[in-house]
Design a protein around this motif. Structure first.
Motif, PDB file in Angstrom:
ATOM      1  N   THR A  51       6.789  -1.122  -2.038  1.00  0.00           N
ATOM      2  CA  THR A  51       5.823  -0.864  -3.119  1.00  0.00           C
ATOM      3  C   THR A  51       6.461  -0.814  -4.503  1.00  0.00           C
ATOM      4  O   THR A  51       5.758  -0.693  -5.504  1.00  0.00           O
ATOM      5  CB  THR A  51       5.068   0.454  -2.867  1.00  0.00           C
ATOM      6  N   TYR A  70      -2.587   3.271   6.502  1.00  0.00           N
ATOM      7  CA  TYR A  70      -1.426   2.376   6.523  1.00  0.00           C
ATOM      8  C   TYR A  70      -1.030   1.935   7.937  1.00  0.00           C
ATOM      9  O   TYR A  70      -1.034   0.732   8.241  1.00  0.00           O
ATOM     10  CB  TYR A  70      -0.248   3.036   5.804  1.00  0.00           C
ATOM     11  N   GLY A 118      -3.653  -1.707  -2.368  1.00  0.00           N
ATOM     12  CA  GLY A 118      -4.426  -0.561  -2.826  1.00  0.00           C
ATOM     13  C   GLY A 118      -4.659  -0.577  -4.316  1.00  0.00           C
ATOM     14  O   GLY A 118      -4.081  -1.390  -5.055  1.00  0.00           O
ATOM     15  N   LEU A 171       0.836  -1.196   0.000  1.00  0.00           N
ATOM     16  CA  LEU A 171       0.000   0.000   0.000  1.00  0.00           C
ATOM     17  C   LEU A 171       0.873   1.248   0.000  1.00  0.00           C
ATOM     18  O   LEU A 171       1.920   1.302   0.643  1.00  0.00           O
ATOM     19  CB  LEU A 171      -0.885  -0.013   1.258  1.00  0.00           C
TER      20      LEU A 171
END
Length: 621
Positions: A138, A119, A160, A113
Motif C-alpha cells: 500500500t 481483506y 479502497g 487495500l
C-alpha cells in the motif's frame, strides 16, 4: 529419542576424546530443543503429506472450520468482530460476483487495500474460483505500482477509498477493470469508470460457489518482495506453500484453537498476511487486525481483545519499547512471534513486558530457507541440529561477503562453512517436495537469478537466499547481513537501484549512488545517497518533492552527500562499499551532507550539533 542418540554415537565414533566430550556437552545442552523440534517437524511432514495427497487447498481447510464452529469469532478489527460464518459468506459473495464478471481460473486480480475485515475475505473468495490475488504494497505509487500490476498480469484492481488518489494518478496508463471498495458513508466518492464494489456485493448470493477444480500446487496469491535488485517481484505463493508456512509455525509454537493472535502487521506482507492470517484460515485461531500499527496501543489492544499471542517485526519492537509505558500490564500474551527482534533489545523487551516465549523465525517470502527459534534464545533466528542436518538441507557456504558470490574450490564446487564462520544461506531444491519446492516469481528471469547450479555435484540446484548467517556449535543461526543492493529500513526492503533511478530522473544527474548506513539505536540501515553536483545546482526542494511523490516514506534517503565525483574502480564500477564505510560522519568527510527532517519533509544541512543529536537518539529518524 533413540534416533538422536544413535546419530550422536555414529558421529562421535570418529572423534578424539576431547571432541567426544564436547559433543556430549552440546547434546546435553540441546537435546530437549532438538527432540521438541524433531517431533514437530515429523508431525508437519505427515500432516502435509496427507493434506497434499487429498489435494487440500486453503478454501477446503477453511470450510472445515466453518462447518465445525460457524459462530466462533474469526476476525476482530476496531470494535467489529466477524464469525467464521461471516468470513465465509463475505468470501462467497466475492467468489460469486467475480465469477459472474467472467473471471476464471488462472486470472489475476490486484488488491490495493488497507487492513480491514474484508481483506482476507477478498483473496480467499477469489481463490475459491481459482483466481490469483496480487497483494500490493500500500506504500507504492506511480511506476513501481504500475510495475506490480503488470508483472502479475493483473486483469483488474480492487482498491479502497484511501488509495483512490494513487489509482487516479496512474489509471490513464493501463486498461484494467477497477473496483472500488468503500467505507460506510463514502459511496458517492467514486472514481470515473470504476465499479462500486461495495454496492454490487449487496445483491450477490452468500451461498458457496460452484466448486472449481484447483490443485494444492496452484498459485493462490502473489506476495511482493524487492529481492536483491530492481523493482518489486511477485513471489508465487501456492496453496501448499501457504499451508506449509502457516502450519510449520503453528506446530513449532504449539498454538491451540483457544489462542487469540494480535496481528498489527500489513496484510500484504508474508508475516501478517500469510503466517498471521493463516492461523485463522487453517487452524482456528482468532486474529485481531488493525488498520494501522500504533506503538502506544499495542498492549492496550492485547488487553482489550484478550490476546494470548502477538506478532512483531524488529521495528515494531523498538517502537513499542520506546512508547510511554502504562503499568501494570494486564495483557494475557504468553508468546510473541516474528522476525527482526535484535539481540540488543531482546532481553529488555521480554523483561519489560513480561513475555515468556519468543518465536523468532527466518525465511524469505519466495524462499525455501525457513527456520525458527523455539526456545527463546536471544538473538537467534532458528536452529538445525548439527548431528541431524541431513533432515533439512539448508546450509551455509563460503562467499565474497561484499558481492555475495559463492566461492568455489579447484573442482568448481562450493565450500561449506564451519562453525562460527559467516556464509551464504542456500537450500537444496526438490520440485516434488513441499518443503523444498521453489516456485520463485511471476518473472521467470528473476526466478532463475535465485538458483545456484552445480553446487556440490553436477546438476544439483540450490535456492540462493542472498543472506549472510552464522551458525554456532549448538546449531543456532544468527543473522549477519544481506548481500546485493538491498537494505532493510522501517521493516521494509529498499532497493538501491530503484532509488538511484528515481533520483537521476528527478535531478537529471548521471551519477548517484544509494546505500544503507547504520544509525545507533535503530534497526536496519537508513538510506544514504551520494549525488554528484559539479555545478552547485542541486535543488533540494525539487529532490525532496520528487522523492515524496515517487517513493514510499521508508525508501527516501535519510542522508544525502553532495560530491564533485564518485570513486570508481579500474573497471569503472562505483565503490559503494567505500562510501558506505565513510557513512555520514561529518568529522571525517569534507563534503556537505544533508539530513531529511521527517517533520518538515525537507532536507537540512547536517551540522555538528544535529549530528550529535542523531547519534545520541534525540531525533526521530
Amino acid at each position: 529419542m533413540w534416533l538422536i542418540v544413535s546419530l550422536l554415537v555414529l558421529t562421535t565414533a570418529f572423534l578424539s576424546r576431547n571432541k567426544i566430550q564436547r559433543c556430549f556437552y552440546i547434546f546435553m545442552k540441546t537435546y530437549k530443543r532438538d527432540l521438541r523440534g524433531c517431533v514437530a517437524f515429523l508431525k508437519l511432514r505427515i500432516v502435509l503429506w496427507w493434506w497434499e495427497k487429498r489435494n487440500y487447498t486453503i478454501p477446503k481447510l477453511f470450510s472445515r472450520l466453518v462447518e465445525s464452529d460457524p459462530d466462533k469469532i474469526a476476525l476482530y478489527c476496531e470494535d467489529i468482530a466477524w464469525t467464521y460464518q461471516q468470513v465465509n459468506e463475505c468470501s462467497n459473495q466475492i467468489a460469486n460476483y467475480f465469477k459472474n464478471q467472467g473471471f476464471k481460473k488462472g486470472d489475476c486480480v490486484a488488491l490495493l487495500l488497507e487492513n480491514r475485515l474484508e481483506y482476507p475475505c477478498i483473496w480467499l473468495g477469489l481463490s475459491k474460483i481459482g483466481v490469483v490475488t496480487a497483494l500490493i504494497n500500500t506504500n507504492l505509487m506511480n511506476d513501481p505500482l504500475l510495475h506490480s500490476f503488470n508483472v502479475a498480469k493483473s486483469k483488474a484492481v480492487i482498491f479502497g477509498d484511501n488509495h483512490a488518489k494513487v489509482i487516479e494518478n496512474v489509471m490513464n496508463k493501463f486498461k484494467l477493470k477497477l473496483y472500488q471498495l468503500h467505507e460506510a458513508g463514502n459511496e458517492k466518492n467514486v472514481l470515473p469508470g470504476c465499479i462500486t464494489l461495495t454496492a454490487e456485493l449487496n445483491t450477490i448470493s452468500k451461498e458457496d460457489p460452484e466448486e472449481v477444480s484447483t490443485s494444492s500446487r496452484h498459485p493462490v496469491v502473489y506476495i511482493y518482495t524487492s529481492g536483491t535488485t530492481g523493482l518489486p517481484k511477485a513471489a508465487i505463493i501456492t496453496h501448499i506453500r501457504f499451508i506449509f508456512m502457516t502450519t510449520a509455525f503453528n506446530f513449532m509454537a504449539r498454538l491451540t484453537k483457544n489462542d487469540i493472535i494480535y496481528n498489527p502487521l500489513p496484510l500484504y506482507h508474508t508475516a501478517g498476511g500469510m503466517v498471521g492470517i493463516g492461523q485463522m484460515l487453517i487452524h482456528g485461531q482468532a486474529s485481531v487486525i488493525r488498520k494501522k500499527f500504533s506503538a502506544s496501543n499495542y498492549w492496550s489492544d492485547c488487553e482489550k481483545y484478550k490476546c494470548t499471542v502477538a506478532q512483531y517485526v524488529g521495528e515494531i519492537c523498538r517502537y513499542v519499547l520506546a512508547a510511554p509505558k502504562k503499568e501494570p500490564f494486564n495483557h494475557c500474551v504468553r508468546a510473541i512471534f516474528g522476525n527482526g527482534l535484535k539481540a540488543q533489545i531482546w532481553n529488555e523487551f521480554v523483561k519489560s513486558f513480561n513475555i515468556k516465549e519468543v518465536y523468532e523465525f527466518y525465511g524469505a517470502t519466495e524462499g525455501i530457507s525457513n527456520i525458527i527459534n523455539i526456545d527463546s534464545t536471544p538473538g537467534c533466528i532458528g536452529f538445525i541440529p548439527r548431528y541431524a542436518s541431513f533432515l533439512y538441507p539448508m546450509l551455509l557456504i563460503k562467499c565474497d561477503i561484499l558481492t555475495g558470490e559463492p566461492l568455489r574450490d579447484n573442482n568448481g564446487f562450493c565450500i561449506k562453512c564451519g562453525v562460527d564462520e559467516p556464509g551464504l544461506v542456500i537450500t537444496k531444491i526438490n520440485p516434488n517436495h513441499p518443503f523444498q519446492s521453489f516456485k520463485g516469481y511471476a518473472d521467470k528471469k528473476a526466478t532463475n537469478a535465485k538458483v545456484l547450479e552445480n553446487v556440490f555435484s553436477e546438476g544439483d540446484k540450490y535456492f540462493n537466499s542472498g543472506d549472510i548467517l552464522v551458525m554456532d556449535e549448538f546449531g543456532y543461526f544468527y543473522f549477519k547481513d544481506r548481500t546485493g543492493d538491498t537494505f532493510r529500513w522501517k521493516g521494509e526492503n529498499v532497493s538501491t537501484s530503484e532509488v538511484e533511478a528515481i533520483i537521476s530522473n528527478i535531478l537529471n544527474l548521471n551519477d548517484a549512488v544509494v546505500y544503507g548506513v547504520e544509525i545507533p539505536n535503530t534497526d536496519g540501515r537508513a538510506g544514504m545517497a551520494a549525488i554528484v553536483d559539479t555545478n552547485n545546482t542541486l535543488d533540494f526542494d525539487a529532490l525532496s518533492k520528487g522523492l515524496r511523490e515517487n517513493l514510499p516514506s521508508y525508501a527516501i534517503p535519510v542522508f544525502v552527500r553532495v560530491m564533485k565525483s564518485l570513486p570508481i574502480t579500474g573497471t569503472y564500477k562505483l565503490k559503494k562499499v567505500d562510501l558506505q564505510n565513510e557513512c555520514y560522519d561529518i568529522e571525517k568527510i569534507s563534503d556537505q551532507i544533508y539530513f531529511y527532517d521527517n517533520k518538515s519533509k525537507a532536507y537540512t544541512e547536517l551540522t555538528k550539533s544535529l549530528y550529535k543529536e542523531i547519534i545520541n537518539g534525540r531525533i526521530n529518524v
